[in-house]
Scaffold this motif. Structure first.
Motif, PDB file in Angstrom:
ATOM      1  N   MET A  91       0.842  -1.190   0.000  1.00  0.00           N
ATOM      2  CA  MET A  91       0.000   0.000   0.000  1.00  0.00           C
ATOM      3  C   MET A  91       0.885   1.252   0.000  1.00  0.00           C
ATOM      4  O   MET A  91       1.768   1.378   0.842  1.00  0.00           O
ATOM      5  CB  MET A  91      -0.906   0.001   1.245  1.00  0.00           C
ATOM      6  N   PRO A  92       0.659   2.176  -0.931  1.00  0.00           N
ATOM      7  CA  PRO A  92       1.487   3.390  -0.989  1.00  0.00           C
ATOM      8  C   PRO A  92       1.423   4.179   0.313  1.00  0.00           C
ATOM      9  O   PRO A  92       0.410   4.168   1.010  1.00  0.00           O
ATOM     10  CB  PRO A  92       0.854   4.177  -2.151  1.00  0.00           C
ATOM     11  N   LEU A 152       4.667   8.912   3.243  1.00  0.00           N
ATOM     12  CA  LEU A 152       6.063   9.153   3.614  1.00  0.00           C
ATOM     13  C   LEU A 152       6.950   9.223   2.386  1.00  0.00           C
ATOM     14  O   LEU A 152       7.896  10.012   2.322  1.00  0.00           O
ATOM     15  CB  LEU A 152       6.562   8.043   4.543  1.00  0.00           C
ATOM     16  N   PHE A 153       6.637   8.375   1.399  1.00  0.00           N
ATOM     17  CA  PHE A 153       7.507   8.250   0.229  1.00  0.00           C
ATOM     18  C   PHE A 153       7.008   9.055  -0.966  1.00  0.00           C
ATOM     19  O   PHE A 153       7.490   8.875  -2.084  1.00  0.00           O
ATOM     20  CB  PHE A 153       7.664   6.773  -0.129  1.00  0.00           C
ATOM     21  N   SER A 154       6.054   9.942  -0.713  1.00  0.00           N
ATOM     22  CA  SER A 154       5.599  10.831  -1.782  1.00  0.00           C
ATOM     23  C   SER A 154       5.553  12.286  -1.331  1.00  0.00           C
ATOM     24  O   SER A 154       5.995  13.182  -2.050  1.00  0.00           O
ATOM     25  CB  SER A 154       4.219  10.393  -2.289  1.00  0.00           C
ATOM     26  N   LYS A 155       5.080  12.518  -0.096  1.00  0.00           N
ATOM     27  CA  LYS A 155       4.955  13.888   0.385  1.00  0.00           C
ATOM     28  C   LYS A 155       6.182  14.367   1.147  1.00  0.00           C
ATOM     29  O   LYS A 155       6.522  15.556   1.120  1.00  0.00           O
ATOM     30  CB  LYS A 155       3.712  14.010   1.284  1.00  0.00           C
ATOM     31  N   VAL A 204       8.917  -1.352   3.582  1.00  0.00           N
ATOM     32  CA  VAL A 204       8.610  -2.690   3.066  1.00  0.00           C
ATOM     33  C   VAL A 204       7.140  -2.778   2.668  1.00  0.00           C
ATOM     34  O   VAL A 204       6.794  -3.295   1.599  1.00  0.00           O
ATOM     35  CB  VAL A 204       8.973  -3.765   4.106  1.00  0.00           C
ATOM     36  N   ASN A 205       6.261  -2.255   3.518  1.00  0.00           N
ATOM     37  CA  ASN A 205       4.828  -2.354   3.240  1.00  0.00           C
ATOM     38  C   ASN A 205       4.394  -1.550   2.024  1.00  0.00           C
ATOM     39  O   ASN A 205       3.450  -1.948   1.328  1.00  0.00           O
ATOM     40  CB  ASN A 205       4.021  -1.903   4.462  1.00  0.00           C
TER      41      ASN A 205
END
Length: 248
Positions: free
Chosen positions: A1-2, A5-8, A88-89
């Motif tokens: 699931m996106p 943390l890794f986009s904003k 990881v998730n």
């Protein structure tokens, strides 16, 4: 699931080593990262269900605060494990089944066993991930050596006690179907090496990728080894801020 943390908060960096998934903070991204991480800290260290039963974040603040480590070394390691779990998730084929930091018996001590284990629930035969996390303000080669040695333990496979720990927690949460999958990993023939992936996850105040690039391959032939890293632009300040509850 996106994950936000890794986009904003984070964006891909330019790694010094090849084949490394490397993230850096966006410009002026520290506040965004802290805003995103605060509820995640409560969830990982206490649990969303417990916070809700206590009446929300404000009423649960004392329990949250008393669950967070104040020892700097433990703070560093626990944040690395939290971020590795989220990575990881959201960024891999694997799923970490539990947020195991909430079962710590002493907030100042790191948990024993493997840092992070993940499972691909849809593959047949199962694919499993074994991850070691290292967090340093100045990340260097020694951290990679420690992680590599940890991954090579138990013939490169997960620590049996960690597998048992996960199984018990899943049964306690009435997630019986998942628990049985993790139980089977302990009772059936060992998974072939090609179905095992190892990962070194690095959190650093400097770029960890030059050291990660020197990481040796897994000792057991056939086991894949991957690397991921996050660089914090103000490591010490961020570490202090993320563990602050109600301004204290």
């Amino acid at each position: 699931m996106p994950s936000d943390l890794f986009s904003k908060w984070l964006e891909p960096g330019s790694p010094s080593g090849t084949g490394i998934d490397y993230f850096v903070e966006k410009n002026n991204g520290q506040k965004i990262g802290l805003d995103l991480l605060k509820p995640l800290m409560a969830d990982h260290f206490v649990g969303e269900a417990t916070v809700l039963k206590l009446g929300g974040y404000e009423k649960a603040s004392a329990v949250i605060k008393n669950s967070l480590p104040t020892n700097k070394r433990t703070q560093s390691g626990d944040l690395g494990e939290l971020l590795a779990t989220e990575y990881v998730n959201s960024q891999t084929e694997f799923t970490v089944p539990i947020k195991k930091l909430k079962w710590k018996s002493d907030r100042q001590m790191p948990m024993h066993g493997n840092d992070v284990l993940g499972l691909n629930y849809t593959s047949n035969p199962r694919r499993i991930l074994k991850c070691e996390c290292k967090s340093r303000n100045q990340f260097g080669d020694s951290a990679v050596t420690e992680a590599s040695n940890g991954l090579d333990g138990f013939d490169g496979r997960p620590n049996p006690s960690t597998l048992a720990f996960i199984t018990k927690r899943l049964f306690e949460e009435n997630r019986d179907d998942e628990a049985k999958m993790w139980s089977e990993l302990q009772t059936k023939d060992p998974l072939p090496s090609k179905n095992l992936t190892q990962m070194v996850f690095a959190l650093g105040g400097n770029d960890p990728t030059p050291s990660l690039a020197k990481c040796p391959k897994a000792k057991v032939k056939g086991i894949q080894r991957q690397h991921a890293a996050i660089r914090l632009s103000a490591y010490a300040d961020f570490m202090k801020a993320v563990y602050t509850v109600d301004g204290k």
